[in-house]
Write a protein that holds these residues in place. Structure first.
Motif, PDB file in Angstrom:
ATOM      1  N   LEU A  52       0.836  -1.225   0.024  1.00 15.18           N
ATOM      2  CA  LEU A  52       0.154  -0.193   0.012  1.00 15.18           C
ATOM      3  C   LEU A  52       0.894   1.339  -0.144  1.00 15.18           C
ATOM      4  O   LEU A  52       0.541   2.031  -0.576  1.00 15.18           O
ATOM      5  CB  LEU A  52      -0.857   0.080   1.297  1.00 15.18           C
ATOM      6  CG  LEU A  52      -2.047  -1.430   1.264  1.00 15.18           C
ATOM      7  CD1 LEU A  52      -2.535  -1.247   2.506  1.00 15.18           C
ATOM      8  CD2 LEU A  52      -3.044  -0.653   0.291  1.00 15.18           C
ATOM      9  N   GLY A  53       1.938   1.230   0.627  1.00 14.45           N
ATOM     10  CA  GLY A  53       2.757   2.096   0.666  1.00 14.45           C
ATOM     11  C   GLY A  53       3.671   2.580  -0.691  1.00 14.45           C
ATOM     12  O   GLY A  53       3.931   3.711  -0.937  1.00 14.45           O
ATOM     13  N   LEU A  54       3.367   1.485  -1.447  1.00 10.90           N
ATOM     14  CA  LEU A  54       3.991   1.627  -2.773  1.00 10.90           C
ATOM     15  C   LEU A  54       3.150   2.308  -3.920  1.00 10.90           C
ATOM     16  O   LEU A  54       3.408   2.400  -5.069  1.00 10.90           O
ATOM     17  CB  LEU A  54       4.471   0.322  -3.329  1.00 10.90           C
ATOM     18  CG  LEU A  54       5.805  -0.283  -2.449  1.00 10.90           C
ATOM     19  CD1 LEU A  54       5.895  -1.712  -3.126  1.00 10.90           C
ATOM     20  CD2 LEU A  54       6.974   0.489  -2.576  1.00 10.90           C
ATOM     21  N   GLY A  55       1.810   2.574  -3.415  1.00 10.83           N
ATOM     22  CA  GLY A  55       0.800   3.159  -4.322  1.00 10.83           C
ATOM     23  C   GLY A  55      -0.102   2.166  -4.553  1.00 10.83           C
ATOM     24  O   GLY A  55      -1.130   2.452  -5.512  1.00 10.83           O
ATOM     25  N   ILE A  56      -0.091   0.947  -4.470  1.00  8.62           N
ATOM     26  CA  ILE A  56      -0.931  -0.372  -4.737  1.00  8.62           C
ATOM     27  C   ILE A  56      -2.290  -0.120  -3.900  1.00  8.62           C
ATOM     28  O   ILE A  56      -1.964  -0.352  -2.825  1.00  8.62           O
ATOM     29  CB  ILE A  56      -0.266  -1.407  -4.879  1.00  8.62           C
ATOM     30  CG1 ILE A  56       0.894  -1.548  -5.688  1.00  8.62           C
ATOM     31  CG2 ILE A  56      -1.029  -2.709  -5.013  1.00  8.62           C
ATOM     32  CD1 ILE A  56       1.951  -2.664  -5.542  1.00  8.62           C
ATOM     33  N   THR A  57      -3.154  -0.259  -4.492  1.00  9.72           N
ATOM     34  CA  THR A  57      -4.430  -0.380  -3.738  1.00  9.72           C
ATOM     35  C   THR A  57      -5.041  -1.507  -3.435  1.00  9.72           C
ATOM     36  O   THR A  57      -4.631  -2.832  -3.709  1.00  9.72           O
ATOM     37  CB  THR A  57      -5.738   0.297  -4.544  1.00  9.72           C
ATOM     38  OG1 THR A  57      -6.225  -0.435  -5.726  1.00  9.72           O
ATOM     39  CG2 THR A  57      -5.221   1.890  -4.924  1.00  9.72           C
ATOM     40  N   SER A  58      -5.659  -1.699  -2.351  1.00  7.13           N
ATOM     41  CA  SER A  58      -6.527  -3.061  -1.840  1.00  7.13           C
ATOM     42  C   SER A  58      -7.019  -3.892  -3.167  1.00  7.13           C
ATOM     43  O   SER A  58      -6.962  -4.955  -3.266  1.00  7.13           O
ATOM     44  CB  SER A  58      -7.330  -2.882  -0.638  1.00  7.13           C
ATOM     45  OG  SER A  58      -8.498  -1.966  -0.812  1.00  7.13           O
ATOM     46  N   GLU A  59      -7.919  -3.052  -3.650  1.00  8.02           N
ATOM     47  CA  GLU A  59      -8.868  -3.558  -4.877  1.00  8.02           C
ATOM     48  C   GLU A  59      -7.772  -3.997  -5.887  1.00  8.02           C
ATOM     49  O   GLU A  59      -8.004  -5.240  -6.424  1.00  8.02           O
ATOM     50  CB  GLU A  59      -9.565  -2.441  -5.388  1.00  8.02           C
ATOM     51  CG  GLU A  59     -10.724  -2.068  -4.514  1.00  8.02           C
ATOM     52  CD  GLU A  59     -11.473  -3.013  -3.881  1.00  8.02           C
ATOM     53  OE1 GLU A  59     -11.713  -4.003  -4.615  1.00  8.02           O
ATOM     54  OE2 GLU A  59     -11.965  -2.833  -2.802  1.00  8.02           O
ATOM     55  N   GLN A  60      -6.509  -3.593  -6.104  1.00  7.13           N
ATOM     56  CA  GLN A  60      -5.523  -4.186  -7.096  1.00  7.13           C
ATOM     57  C   GLN A  60      -5.303  -5.453  -6.786  1.00  7.13           C
ATOM     58  O   GLN A  60      -5.093  -6.112  -7.384  1.00  7.13           O
ATOM     59  CB  GLN A  60      -4.416  -3.128  -7.322  1.00  7.13           C
ATOM     60  CG  GLN A  60      -5.067  -1.749  -8.256  1.00  7.13           C
ATOM     61  CD  GLN A  60      -3.666  -0.783  -8.383  1.00  7.13           C
ATOM     62  OE1 GLN A  60      -2.999  -0.446  -7.334  1.00  7.13           O
ATOM     63  NE2 GLN A  60      -3.708  -0.164  -9.611  1.00  7.13           N
ATOM     64  N   MET A  61      -4.828  -5.439  -5.328  1.00  4.62           N
ATOM     65  CA  MET A  61      -4.269  -6.951  -4.732  1.00  4.62           C
ATOM     66  C   MET A  61      -5.310  -7.770  -5.093  1.00  4.62           C
ATOM     67  O   MET A  61      -5.075  -9.069  -5.472  1.00  4.62           O
ATOM     68  CB  MET A  61      -3.767  -6.437  -3.307  1.00  4.62           C
ATOM     69  CG  MET A  61      -2.609  -5.714  -3.162  1.00  4.62           C
ATOM     70  SD  MET A  61      -2.211  -5.867  -1.524  1.00  4.62           S
ATOM     71  CE  MET A  61      -2.449  -3.993  -1.073  1.00  4.62           C
ATOM     72  N   VAL A  62      -6.462  -7.697  -4.602  1.00  4.07           N
ATOM     73  CA  VAL A  62      -7.613  -8.614  -4.512  1.00  4.07           C
ATOM     74  C   VAL A  62      -8.175  -9.091  -6.071  1.00  4.07           C
ATOM     75  O   VAL A  62      -8.126 -10.065  -6.492  1.00  4.07           O
ATOM     76  CB  VAL A  62      -8.818  -8.070  -3.877  1.00  4.07           C
ATOM     77  CG1 VAL A  62     -10.016  -9.057  -4.196  1.00  4.07           C
ATOM     78  CG2 VAL A  62      -8.692  -7.843  -2.322  1.00  4.07           C
TER      79      VAL A  62
END
Length: 471
Positions: free
Chosen positions: A362-372
């Motif tokens: 998340l600190g790298l700018g990746i969102t939770s929705e992108q991970m899921v």
């Protein structure tokens, strides 16, 4: 639809002039690819217009959405106007919609005659026809080489096959120009480039968005070369050639010797990226589109489904354990971005989604929705068959971890204290309240805080009040 910010539709909306758009519709490939990329209602509207004289009154068009679908109809018409496929005009005293004439002509051609034109006229000898496994392996090898370089910034980048006798794309420069990698600020050298926040988001995007992100930057480079007189080639010709690769189903093999000079250069670059596989046979060199070409022209739908069937390898359990059956160094590297690696075997990655691993991503700018979405898109066929594909407890916890990071927000503020009198302090508090800017007050210590942006207004008020009070 795939990520619209990187697709063909977004490129046409933001990066093509009216003259280039007219040249783009000289052939039907871009027309079919655009049609595939659009939402169902927008496609329905264009198909209706294809059977008209090109002009339909706005009153008639408004009946196509029904009484309960006017909002969706208006949104679809707005999108088509943004693409310059529909235009509003006045005809015989009434408002009408007019479809782009060249687009309509090529759409009719594709509906009635198909796409078997141009390069598909000659068939290669049997010896020059590779099987599907060879095509898939080559596409994976070339594309994963690019992604692996993006992840680590080291190793070799994919190169154009030597038999094509063409210069390769500068992969480092391409990734830097796309904002996926950044030069070392001290050396300003691309050789020491590292992945950026946008690059991490790129890694977790679907294949269609990844392809168009790279191809879009490649096309921008061609356009820049053409404007500088460096022989960059025509942008419309390049786009049609790229889309032609994945749209001529069944007869999509090209003879390298029959291509023009500009097309030969583009073909060599697409071989470098894994969209084409060159095979010699019968004294000629034949170019076979891979599944990446089908994804590129598939509008994020049909081609993406083909990729998903082949790429499913991840199983997520409700105890946050992740099992990935893969031998790909790229897939392991991407999983390591937000999954803690516990065990790594030659064909199996075992890890755990933890609070630290998720918040690091998340600190790298990746969102939770992108991970899921990444876990869902690359789910193993057995995991994809269950509902939900990613256990709800895992998906919800990743979202909660993201919310934790945004629970508190920092804003610059100004603290005022040491007021000369109680009256001056009360007046300042009232003025800040009127501005809607009172963040904090302490009457005992005569302190108040306001946003830093309103410091000028507060300072002017305090100076006027001091003069009025004789302070």
């Amino acid at each position: 639809m795939a990520d619209g910010s990187s697709g063909l539709v977004a490129f046409i909306t933001s990066g093509i002039t009216p003259l280039q758009l007219e040249r783009l519709f000289v052939q039907p490939y871009a027309v079919v690819a655009i049609l595939r990329s659009l939402p169902p209602l927008a496609r329905h509207i264009l198909l209706r217009f294809s059977c008209t004289g090109g002009t339909v009154s706005t009153a008639t068009v408004s009946t196509w959405g029904g009484s309960d679908g006017q909002g969706k109809l208006a949104a679809a018409l707005e999108e088509l106007e943004a693409l310059r496929l529909l235009m509003q005009a006045a005809c015989k005293g009434q408002a009408v919609y007019t479809i782009h004439a060249s687009f309509q002509a090529q759409l009719r051609h594709a509906m009635c005659s198909g796409l078997l034109v141009g390069h598909a006229a000659t068939l290669p000898p049997r010896a020059a026809v590779p099987d599907a496994a060879i095509l898939a392996a080559y596409a994976r090898q070339q594309w994963e080489a690019l992604l692996l370089y993006l992840v680590g910034g080291e190793g070799t980048t994919p190169v154009a096959p030597p038999e094509l006798q063409a210069a390769s794309i500068d992969i480092r420069g391409l990734l830097v120009a796309a904002g996926l990698m950044a030069k070392d600020e001290r050396t300003q050298r691309q050789m020491s480039a590292g992945i950026t926040q946008r690059g991490f988001q790129f890694l977790l995007a679907d294949l269609y968005s990844q392809l168009w992100g790279v191809v879009r930057q490649y096309l921008s480079g061609l356009e820049a070369q053409a404007s500088d007189g460096a022989g960059g080639g025509d942008l419309a010709v390049a786009i049609n050639f790229l889309l032609c690769l994945g749209l001529q189903e069944g007869c999509n093999v090209m003879c390298h010797g029959q291509l023009g000079n500009a097309e030969k250069a583009i073909a060599a670059h697409m071989c470098q990226l894994g969209l084409l596989l060159p095979v010699a046979g019968g004294g000629e060199l034949w170019l076979h589109p891979t599944r990446l070409a089908a994804v590129l022209a598939g509008g994020g739908r049909g081609g993406e489904a083909v990729a998903a069937q082949e790429d499913g390898y991840v199983i997520v359990e409700s105890n946050f354990r992740v099992y990935a059956y893969t031998t790909s160094a790229v897939q392991v590297a991407v999983l390591r971005v937000f999954v803690r690696c516990d065990v790594l075997l030659p064909n199996l990655f075992v890890g755990t989604i933890t609070r630290d691993s998720a918040t690091s991503a998340l600190g790298l700018g990746i969102t939770s929705e992108q991970m899921v979405a990444f876990l869902r898109q690359h789910a193993h066929p057995r995991a994809a068959a269950r509902v939900p594909t990613v256990p709800s407890v895992v998906a919800d916890q990743i979202r909660l971890w993201q919310q934790e990071l945004t629970r508190l927000q920092m804003h610059s503020a100004m603290l005022y204290d040491k007021f000369e009198s109680q009256e001056l302090y009360i007046g300042a508090v009232e003025h800040a309240r009127q501005l809607g800017a009172l963040l904090f007050r302490c009457d005992k210590r005569m302190q108040l805080a306001v946003p830093a942006a309103l410091h000028g207004a507060m300072r002017t008020h305090l100076q006027e009040r001091k003069r009025a009070l004789g302070l």
